[in-house]
Design a protein around this motif. Structure first.
Motif, PDB file in Angstrom:
ATOM      1  N   ASN A  35       0.854  -1.188   0.000  1.00 22.21           N
ATOM      2  CA  ASN A  35       0.000   0.000   0.000  1.00 22.21           C
ATOM      3  C   ASN A  35       0.891   1.240   0.000  1.00 22.21           C
ATOM      4  O   ASN A  35       1.713   1.419   0.907  1.00 22.21           O
ATOM      5  N   ILE A  36       0.730   2.072  -1.015  1.00 21.86           N
ATOM      6  CA  ILE A  36       1.441   3.349  -1.073  1.00 21.86           C
ATOM      7  C   ILE A  36       0.436   4.442  -0.745  1.00 21.86           C
ATOM      8  O   ILE A  36      -0.484   4.716  -1.528  1.00 21.86           O
ATOM      9  N   ASN A  37       0.577   5.018   0.425  1.00 21.00           N
ATOM     10  CA  ASN A  37      -0.373   6.031   0.891  1.00 21.00           C
ATOM     11  C   ASN A  37       0.258   7.420   0.788  1.00 21.00           C
ATOM     12  O   ASN A  37       1.254   7.716   1.455  1.00 21.00           O
ATOM     13  N   LEU A  38      -0.322   8.256  -0.059  1.00 24.27           N
ATOM     14  CA  LEU A  38       0.190   9.611  -0.269  1.00 24.27           C
ATOM     15  C   LEU A  38      -0.655  10.600   0.524  1.00 24.27           C
ATOM     16  O   LEU A  38      -1.884  10.627   0.386  1.00 24.27           O
ATOM     17  N   LYS A  39      -0.002  11.383   1.355  1.00 19.81           N
ATOM     18  CA  LYS A  39      -0.677  12.451   2.089  1.00 19.81           C
ATOM     19  C   LYS A  39      -0.201  13.781   1.530  1.00 19.81           C
ATOM     20  O   LYS A  39       0.969  14.148   1.671  1.00 19.81           O
ATOM     21  N   ILE A  40      -1.123  14.479   0.868  1.00 24.46           N
ATOM     22  CA  ILE A  40      -0.779  15.706   0.162  1.00 24.46           C
ATOM     23  C   ILE A  40      -1.513  16.886   0.791  1.00 24.46           C
ATOM     24  O   ILE A  40      -2.739  16.846   0.962  1.00 24.46           O
ATOM     25  N   LYS A  41      -0.779  17.924   1.150  1.00 20.33           N
ATOM     26  CA  LYS A  41      -1.401  19.157   1.637  1.00 20.33           C
ATOM     27  C   LYS A  41      -1.295  20.203   0.536  1.00 20.33           C
ATOM     28  O   LYS A  41      -0.207  20.492   0.038  1.00 20.33           O
ATOM     29  N   THR A  42      -2.448  20.746   0.133  1.00 22.75           N
ATOM     30  CA  THR A  42      -2.449  21.731  -0.947  1.00 22.75           C
ATOM     31  C   THR A  42      -3.066  23.044  -0.483  1.00 22.75           C
ATOM     32  O   THR A  42      -3.778  23.101   0.527  1.00 22.75           O
ATOM     33  N   LYS A  43      -2.790  24.079  -1.261  1.00 16.05           N
ATOM     34  CA  LYS A  43      -3.346  25.398  -0.981  1.00 16.05           C
ATOM     35  C   LYS A  43      -3.903  25.962  -2.282  1.00 16.05           C
ATOM     36  O   LYS A  43      -3.172  26.083  -3.264  1.00 16.05           O
ATOM     37  N   PRO A  44      -5.194  26.309  -2.300  1.00 15.05           N
ATOM     38  CA  PRO A  44      -5.754  26.896  -3.521  1.00 15.05           C
ATOM     39  C   PRO A  44      -5.226  28.307  -3.727  1.00 15.05           C
ATOM     40  O   PRO A  44      -4.959  29.028  -2.759  1.00 15.05           O
ATOM     41  N   GLU A  48     -11.314  18.729  -3.792  1.00 19.51           N
ATOM     42  CA  GLU A  48     -10.362  17.840  -3.115  1.00 19.51           C
ATOM     43  C   GLU A  48     -10.470  16.421  -3.661  1.00 19.51           C
ATOM     44  O   GLU A  48      -9.453  15.746  -3.887  1.00 19.51           O
ATOM     45  N   LYS A  49     -11.694  15.971  -3.885  1.00 13.02           N
ATOM     46  CA  LYS A  49     -11.914  14.631  -4.428  1.00 13.02           C
ATOM     47  C   LYS A  49     -11.360  14.509  -5.842  1.00 13.02           C
ATOM     48  O   LYS A  49     -10.682  13.523  -6.185  1.00 13.02           O
ATOM     49  N   LEU A  50     -11.619  15.514  -6.672  1.00 15.42           N
ATOM     50  CA  LEU A  50     -11.104  15.512  -8.045  1.00 15.42           C
ATOM     51  C   LEU A  50      -9.574  15.561  -8.058  1.00 15.42           C
ATOM     52  O   LEU A  50      -8.923  14.886  -8.861  1.00 15.42           O
ATOM     53  N   LEU A  51      -9.016  16.360  -7.145  1.00 15.98           N
ATOM     54  CA  LEU A  51      -7.566  16.495  -7.066  1.00 15.98           C
ATOM     55  C   LEU A  51      -6.918  15.181  -6.628  1.00 15.98           C
ATOM     56  O   LEU A  51      -5.898  14.760  -7.182  1.00 15.98           O
ATOM     57  N   ALA A  52      -7.534  14.515  -5.637  1.00 10.18           N
ATOM     58  CA  ALA A  52      -7.018  13.223  -5.169  1.00 10.18           C
ATOM     59  C   ALA A  52      -7.051  12.192  -6.293  1.00 10.18           C
ATOM     60  O   ALA A  52      -6.095  11.422  -6.476  1.00 10.18           O
ATOM     61  N   GLU A  53      -8.120  12.184  -7.068  1.00 12.37           N
ATOM     62  CA  GLU A  53      -8.239  11.244  -8.188  1.00 12.37           C
ATOM     63  C   GLU A  53      -7.177  11.513  -9.247  1.00 12.37           C
ATOM     64  O   GLU A  53      -6.587  10.592  -9.807  1.00 12.37           O
ATOM     65  N   GLN A  54      -6.925  12.801  -9.511  1.00 11.52           N
ATOM     66  CA  GLN A  54      -5.937  13.175 -10.526  1.00 11.52           C
ATOM     67  C   GLN A  54      -4.534  12.738 -10.125  1.00 11.52           C
ATOM     68  O   GLN A  54      -3.782  12.173 -10.941  1.00 11.52           O
ATOM     69  N   ILE A  55      -4.160  12.992  -8.875  1.00  8.49           N
ATOM     70  CA  ILE A  55      -2.831  12.601  -8.400  1.00  8.49           C
ATOM     71  C   ILE A  55      -2.707  11.082  -8.344  1.00  8.49           C
ATOM     72  O   ILE A  55      -1.664  10.514  -8.687  1.00  8.49           O
ATOM     73  N   LYS A  56      -3.785  10.407  -7.959  1.00  5.61           N
ATOM     74  CA  LYS A  56      -3.775   8.938  -7.904  1.00  5.61           C
ATOM     75  C   LYS A  56      -3.539   8.341  -9.282  1.00  5.61           C
ATOM     76  O   LYS A  56      -2.756   7.395  -9.436  1.00  5.61           O
TER      77      LYS A  56
END
Length: 337
Positions: A257-266, A277-285
């Motif tokens: 399992n590769i778990n990425l924790k990403i903190k972003t700022k708009p 946030e959901k769309l961004l998580a899907e894109q990075i995944k």
């Protein structure tokens, strides 16, 4: 007191040097390109800065044909001035080198053994001739472009990262493979994006795959992601990028399992952050999964998962170790924004 002053003076002589070679008698090499020679050995292209009274420097290149054991003699005999490598900034590897892992290892070890070459020297590869790329870089600018590019864009290079000589050797030693950032150059521009896979098979990573690889290896900080939603382009900057990797066995299959924790700022306030946030998580995944897929296709463990498993869970490593261990891993990527 006199003894201390003498010691300090002696150390000063050692570290500043009493060289018999004046600046005017040196060519300062900023870039080296390596290709395999059709006749055996290597074609070595030197991009160097020549001190000039009028413009302070000129940039010149020359290519020599030599084996690594005789390269220094060939360099010395090919020019009246001494080639000085103390200011070397980049090593460019041609396609013929990166396709041959043994040649790559020889060149990295040769470079690291030279006391004048810094272990912070930047390593890049091209999908073509290192001679042409090196000459193009030096014709457009003074050969310092690559160093300045990474220095001035520490957190802004979205599809590339800085790979040093020290890190390249470390990754080859630990993982048996690595990703080398790809460089492209012609008469008008120099571009660094994507990567070249060094492993059991030669392959190229496109920009999305390279970005996914960078997120997994915690090189995503400072990058930007854009999301199209409801006819609007939404931009986010990545402020933190952490990766947590978990190994376990399931039905005699090695799972990761590769778990990425990403903190972003708009860059500005949005009305529906949860949706974005959901769309961004899907894109990075998707990008991270594409990187894993490409690496598995090439059977190239540039992520260092086998080495990591050996260090963390040696018993599990011994149960699954083998030539295709990485290729057979069941890898799942999770992204938390």
């Amino acid at each position: 007191m006199k003894k201390i002053i003498f010691i300090l003076f002696f150390l000063l002589l050692i570290f500043t040097g009493c060289s018999s070679v004046e600046i005017e008698e040196r060519n300062f090499v900023s870039t080296i390109g390596f290709d395999k020679s059709p006749s055996g050995g290597y074609l070595i292209t030197l991009g160097y800065i020549v001190p000039n009274e009028e413009n302070m420097y000129n940039t010149e290149t020359k290519t020599i044909n030599a084996n690594l054991s005789t390269v220094n003699d060939k360099i010395i005999s090919s020019d009246k001035k001494q080639m000085y490598f103390g200011h070397l900034k980049s090593i460019i590897l041609g396609k013929s080198i990166v396709e041959d892992k043994k040649s790559l290892e020889e060149i990295l070890l040769f470079s690291s053994a030279d006391n004048d070459i810094s272990m912070d020297t930047i390593i890049l590869a091209c999908d073509g001739s290192a001679e042409e790329t090196s000459k193009s870089i030096c014709s457009v600018n003074n050969g310092m472009y690559i160093w300045d590019f990474y220095k001035n864009n520490k957190n802004g290079i979205y599809s590339s990262f800085k790979l040093t000589l020290a890190e390249a050797i470390k990754q080859l030693d630990n993982n048996g493979s690595l990703i080398i950032p790809k460089i492209f150059s012609d008469e008008n521009r120099t571009k660094t994006d994507g990567g070249i896979i060094i492993g059991n098979n030669f392959d190229i990573m496109n920009n999305d795959e390279m970005q996914g690889y960078m997120y997994i290896t915690e090189n995503g900080k400072g990058k930007t992601e854009t999301i199209a939603s409801d006819g609007e382009i939404n931009t986010f900057s990545v402020e933190k990028n952490k990766t947590h990797i978990k190994f376990y066995k399931s039905y005699d299959i090695l799972c990761v399992n590769i778990n990425l924790k990403i903190k972003t700022k708009p860059v500005k306030k949005y009305t529906d952050n949860k949706k974005l946030e959901k769309l961004l998580a899907e894109q990075i995944k998707i990008k991270a999964e594409s990187a894993v897929k490409k690496l598995k296709q090439s059977n190239c463990d540039a992520l260092g998962l086998e080495y990591m498993l050996m260090m963390r869970k040696n018993g599990l490593y011994k149960k699954f170790e083998g030539e295709n261990n990485f290729k057979n891993m069941q890898i799942k990527v999770n992204v938390e924004i």
